[in-house]
Design a protein around this motif. Structure first.
Motif, PDB file in Angstrom:
ATOM      1  N   THR A  24       0.797  -1.237   0.000  1.00 35.25           N
ATOM      2  CA  THR A  24       0.000   0.000   0.000  1.00 35.25           C
ATOM      3  C   THR A  24       0.824   1.278   0.000  1.00 35.25           C
ATOM      4  OG1 THR A  24      -0.180  -0.330   2.387  1.00 35.25           O
ATOM      5  CG2 THR A  24      -2.095  -0.931   1.055  1.00 35.25           C
ATOM      6  N   THR A  25       1.988   1.237   0.633  1.00 36.95           N
ATOM      7  CA  THR A  25       2.806   2.467   0.742  1.00 36.95           C
ATOM      8  C   THR A  25       4.273   2.121   0.470  1.00 36.95           C
ATOM      9  OG1 THR A  25       3.124   2.116   3.122  1.00 36.95           O
ATOM     10  CG2 THR A  25       1.268   3.510   2.481  1.00 36.95           C
ATOM     11  N   ILE A  27       7.926   1.101  -0.335  1.00 38.91           N
ATOM     12  CA  ILE A  27       8.565   0.196  -1.301  1.00 38.91           C
ATOM     13  C   ILE A  27       7.518  -0.651  -2.031  1.00 38.91           C
ATOM     14  CG2 ILE A  27      10.071  -1.835  -1.489  1.00 38.91           C
ATOM     15  CD1 ILE A  27      11.613  -0.668   1.002  1.00 38.91           C
ATOM     16  N   LEU A  47      -2.163  -2.906   4.827  1.00 36.48           N
ATOM     17  CA  LEU A  47      -3.032  -2.128   5.707  1.00 36.48           C
ATOM     18  C   LEU A  47      -3.378  -0.809   5.028  1.00 36.48           C
ATOM     19  CD1 LEU A  47      -1.230  -2.609   9.156  1.00 36.48           C
ATOM     20  CD2 LEU A  47      -3.145  -3.929   8.206  1.00 36.48           C
ATOM     21  N   VAL A  74      -1.123  -9.308   8.171  1.00 34.09           N
ATOM     22  CA  VAL A  74      -0.332 -10.529   7.930  1.00 34.09           C
ATOM     23  C   VAL A  74      -0.156 -11.390   9.187  1.00 34.09           C
ATOM     24  CG1 VAL A  74       0.955  -9.626   5.961  1.00 34.09           C
ATOM     25  CG2 VAL A  74       1.881  -9.317   8.271  1.00 34.09           C
ATOM     26  N   ASN A 100       6.343  -8.357   1.483  1.00 38.36           N
ATOM     27  CA  ASN A 100       7.038  -7.111   1.816  1.00 38.36           C
ATOM     28  C   ASN A 100       6.521  -6.429   3.086  1.00 38.36           C
ATOM     29  OD1 ASN A 100       8.679  -4.667   0.996  1.00 38.36           O
ATOM     30  ND2 ASN A 100       6.626  -3.766   0.845  1.00 38.36           N
ATOM     31  N   TYR A 166      14.042  -5.861  15.714  1.00 37.01           N
ATOM     32  CA  TYR A 166      13.865  -5.639  14.265  1.00 37.01           C
ATOM     33  C   TYR A 166      14.948  -6.416  13.507  1.00 37.01           C
ATOM     34  CZ  TYR A 166      13.397  -3.215   9.767  1.00 37.01           C
ATOM     35  OH  TYR A 166      13.225  -2.935   8.430  1.00 37.01           O
ATOM     36  N   LYS A 170      14.523  -9.559  10.786  1.00 40.43           N
ATOM     37  CA  LYS A 170      15.002  -9.482   9.404  1.00 40.43           C
ATOM     38  C   LYS A 170      16.086 -10.525   9.106  1.00 40.43           C
ATOM     39  CE  LYS A 170      12.293  -6.228   7.917  1.00 40.43           C
ATOM     40  NZ  LYS A 170      11.303  -6.520   6.867  1.00 40.43           N
ATOM     41  N   GLY A 197      19.156  -0.926   2.388  1.00 37.73           N
ATOM     42  CA  GLY A 197      19.619   0.014   3.407  1.00 37.73           C
ATOM     43  C   GLY A 197      18.513   1.030   3.616  1.00 37.73           C
ATOM     44  N   VAL A 199      15.743   3.644   2.906  1.00 35.80           N
ATOM     45  CA  VAL A 199      14.840   4.024   1.817  1.00 35.80           C
ATOM     46  C   VAL A 199      13.882   5.060   2.409  1.00 35.80           C
ATOM     47  CG1 VAL A 199      13.300   3.162   0.018  1.00 35.80           C
ATOM     48  CG2 VAL A 199      14.881   1.578   1.164  1.00 35.80           C
ATOM     49  N   THR A 201      10.875   6.235   3.290  1.00 39.02           N
ATOM     50  CA  THR A 201       9.468   5.815   3.393  1.00 39.02           C
ATOM     51  C   THR A 201       8.985   6.137   4.818  1.00 39.02           C
ATOM     52  OG1 THR A 201       9.913   3.635   4.313  1.00 39.02           O
ATOM     53  CG2 THR A 201       9.972   3.812   1.905  1.00 39.02           C
TER      54      THR A 201
HETATM   55  N1  LIG Z   1      12.424   2.086   4.494  1.00 41.88           N
HETATM   56  C1  LIG Z   1      13.579   1.490   4.765  1.00 41.88           C
HETATM   57  O1  LIG Z   1      14.602   2.155   4.981  1.00 41.88           O
HETATM   58  C2  LIG Z   1      13.666  -0.012   4.789  1.00 41.88           C
HETATM   59  C3  LIG Z   1      14.946  -0.592   4.848  1.00 41.88           C
HETATM   60  C4  LIG Z   1      15.054  -1.978   4.879  1.00 41.88           C
HETATM   61  C5  LIG Z   1      13.908  -2.760   4.839  1.00 41.88           C
HETATM   62  N2  LIG Z   1      12.681  -2.176   4.783  1.00 41.88           N
HETATM   63  C6  LIG Z   1      11.514  -3.055   4.742  1.00 41.88           C
HETATM   64  O2  LIG Z   1      10.751  -2.751   3.593  1.00 41.88           O
HETATM   65  C7  LIG Z   1       9.399  -3.181   3.813  1.00 41.88           C
HETATM   66  C8  LIG Z   1       8.466  -2.079   3.379  1.00 41.88           C
HETATM   67  O3  LIG Z   1       8.639  -0.977   4.238  1.00 41.88           O
HETATM   68  P1  LIG Z   1       8.584   0.537   3.749  1.00 41.88           P
HETATM   69  O4  LIG Z   1       9.879   1.149   4.106  1.00 41.88           O
HETATM   70  O5  LIG Z   1       8.096   0.630   2.362  1.00 41.88           O
HETATM   71  O6  LIG Z   1       7.538   1.130   4.813  1.00 41.88           O
HETATM   72  P2  LIG Z   1       5.981   1.397   4.751  1.00 41.88           P
HETATM   73  O7  LIG Z   1       5.580   1.613   6.163  1.00 41.88           O
HETATM   74  O8  LIG Z   1       5.697   2.455   3.753  1.00 41.88           O
HETATM   75  O9  LIG Z   1       5.350   0.035   4.184  1.00 41.88           O
HETATM   76  C9  LIG Z   1       5.033  -1.047   5.000  1.00 41.88           C
HETATM   77  C10 LIG Z   1       4.019  -1.904   4.273  1.00 41.88           C
HETATM   78  O10 LIG Z   1       3.738  -3.034   5.100  1.00 41.88           O
HETATM   79  C11 LIG Z   1       2.365  -3.071   5.360  1.00 41.88           C
HETATM   80  N3  LIG Z   1       2.119  -3.594   6.700  1.00 41.88           N
HETATM   81  C12 LIG Z   1       2.656  -3.188   7.883  1.00 41.88           C
HETATM   82  N4  LIG Z   1       2.157  -3.927   8.887  1.00 41.88           N
HETATM   83  C13 LIG Z   1       1.298  -4.810   8.327  1.00 41.88           C
HETATM   84  C14 LIG Z   1       0.469  -5.828   8.829  1.00 41.88           C
HETATM   85  N5  LIG Z   1       0.396  -6.105  10.141  1.00 41.88           N
HETATM   86  N6  LIG Z   1      -0.294  -6.541   7.956  1.00 41.88           N
HETATM   87  C15 LIG Z   1      -0.250  -6.254   6.638  1.00 41.88           C
HETATM   88  N7  LIG Z   1       0.521  -5.326   6.093  1.00 41.88           N
HETATM   89  C16 LIG Z   1       1.276  -4.601   6.936  1.00 41.88           C
HETATM   90  C17 LIG Z   1       1.863  -1.651   5.216  1.00 41.88           C
HETATM   91  O11 LIG Z   1       0.459  -1.656   4.950  1.00 41.88           O
HETATM   92  C18 LIG Z   1       2.696  -1.193   4.039  1.00 41.88           C
HETATM   93  O12 LIG Z   1       2.101  -1.630   2.843  1.00 41.88           O
HETATM   94  C19 LIG Z   1       9.309  -3.562   5.290  1.00 41.88           C
HETATM   95  O13 LIG Z   1       9.373  -4.975   5.412  1.00 41.88           O
HETATM   96  C20 LIG Z   1      10.551  -2.935   5.888  1.00 41.88           C
HETATM   97  O14 LIG Z   1      10.980  -3.597   7.058  1.00 41.88           O
HETATM   98  C21 LIG Z   1      12.534  -0.821   4.750  1.00 41.88           C
END
Ligand SMILES: NC(=O)c1ccc[n+]([C@@H]2O[C@H](COP(=O)([O-])OP(=O)(O)OC[C@H]3O[C@@H](n4cnc5c(N)ncnc54)[C@H](O)[C@@H]3O)[C@@H](O)[C@H]2O)c1
Length: 267
Positions: A24-25, A27, A47, A74, A100, A166, A170, A197, A199, A201
């Motif tokens: 939804t948001t 990545i 969500l 999830v 994701n 966290y 991971k 690394g 991103v 968001t």
């Molecule tokens: N942003 C960063 O720097 C970064 C770095 C490494 C890894 N990540 C990982 O990338 C992934 C996406 O994160 P993002 O940075 O785009 O953040 P984000 O908060 O924009 O996206 C998170 C996504 O996960 C979904 N989500 C969260 N909890 C949920 C649940 N209980 N049930 C269903 N969906 C759920 C949200 O709806 C959203 O679509 C995550 O797994 C995060 O750990 C992010």
């Protein structure tokens, strides 16, 4: 942050169907848009119904692909079973799955992390991916193949003080990815993880408190001198899902602007 023009590479996923969980948001959303531009039909979960609907409008405006959204937590095994049943029924087959969904938490030393916080992070970041794999693998075996990408993190290959749980969640994603990839290596199913690394968001800003605090903390240890755009992570997901990655499985691909090799653990 240095602004750069991110060049988009073209892929062709015409006729393929992708299930994006956590789309939804951030990545996930950038990846959904990239898959849609490449012609894939999409079933997106996550969500936030409003986010799911606005993503659908953006994708439908481009007019090329089928799109469906379902709000799913999830952590809920029944809801995950229902999501997969609906996605399989809607499209007949799922060729690609992107697991994701994830969340971060505020930085705290281990003695200040509650048991409830521990389980919340593990349930969303690790159990959510386990539940996805549980449904996707038998479906892909039955259909003769597929590609799965799981989202880990740079924090899935290193430790980081005040982010222990966290990191544990991971690291666990990479363990699941490696092991299940081996289980299906002869079934024409490839399973890889991405390890981004920083991103820009909502998750990153939540982790560090604000966009500025995220920049102040991470920019000094990113050799490329900027925080990545979600669309750059999306391109890696499309690559790993594509036939261009036909001999790549069981990998965790770090995408971090050089931070890990430079010793990002010096933070
Ligand atoms: N942003 C960063 O720097 C970064 C770095 C490494 C890894 N990540 C990982 O990338 C992934 C996406 O994160 P993002 O940075 O785009 O953040 P984000 O908060 O924009 O996206 C998170 C996504 O996960 C979904 N989500 C969260 N909890 C949920 C649940 N209980 N049930 C269903 N969906 C759920 C949200 O709806 C959203 O679509 C995550 O797994 C995060 O750990 C992010």
């Amino acid at each position: 942050m240095t602004e750069v023009q991110v060049r988009q590479v073209s892929y062709d996923f015409t006729g393929r169907t992708a299930l994006l969980i956590g789309g939804t948001t951030g990545i996930g959303r950038a990846t959904a848009l990239a898959f849609a531009r490449a012609g894939a039909n999409l079933f997106v979960a996550g969500l936030g119904t409003a986010h799911g609907e606005s993503l659908g409008q953006e994708i439908k405006a481009a007019g090329k692909t089928e799109y469906e959204f379902l709000e799913v937590d999830v952590r809920n095994a029944d809801a995950m079973a229902d999501l997969h049943a609906r996605a399989f029924e809607r499209f007949g087959r799922i060729d690609i799955a992107f697991n994701n969904a994830g969340m971060s938490s505020r930085a705290a030393p281990v003695q200040d992390v509650s048991e409830a916080d521990f389980y919340q992070l593990i349930d969303v970041n690790l159990k959510g991916i386990f539940l996805g794999l549980k449904h996707q693998v038998p479906h892909m075996i039955e259909r003769g193949g597929g590609a799965i990408v799981n989202t880990s993190s740079l924090f899935g290959v290193m430790g980081y003080a005040t982010t222990a749980v966290y990191c544990a969640s991971k690291w666990g994603v990479i363990g699941l990815t490696n092991s299940v990839a081996l289980e299906v290596a002869r079934k024409n199913i490839r399973i890889n993880a991405i390890a981004p690394g920083s991103v820009m968001t909502p998750l990153l800003t939540d982790m560090f408190g604000s966009p500025q605090s995220a920049r102040d903390t991470v920019l000094p240890v990113i050799p490329m001198g900027r925080i990545s755009d979600p669309s750059e992570i999306a391109q890696l997901v499309l690559f790993l899902s594509s036939d261009a990655a036909s001999f790549i499985t069981g990998q965790a691909v770090i995408i971090d602007g050089g931070g890990f090799v430079a010793g990002a653990d010096q933070l």
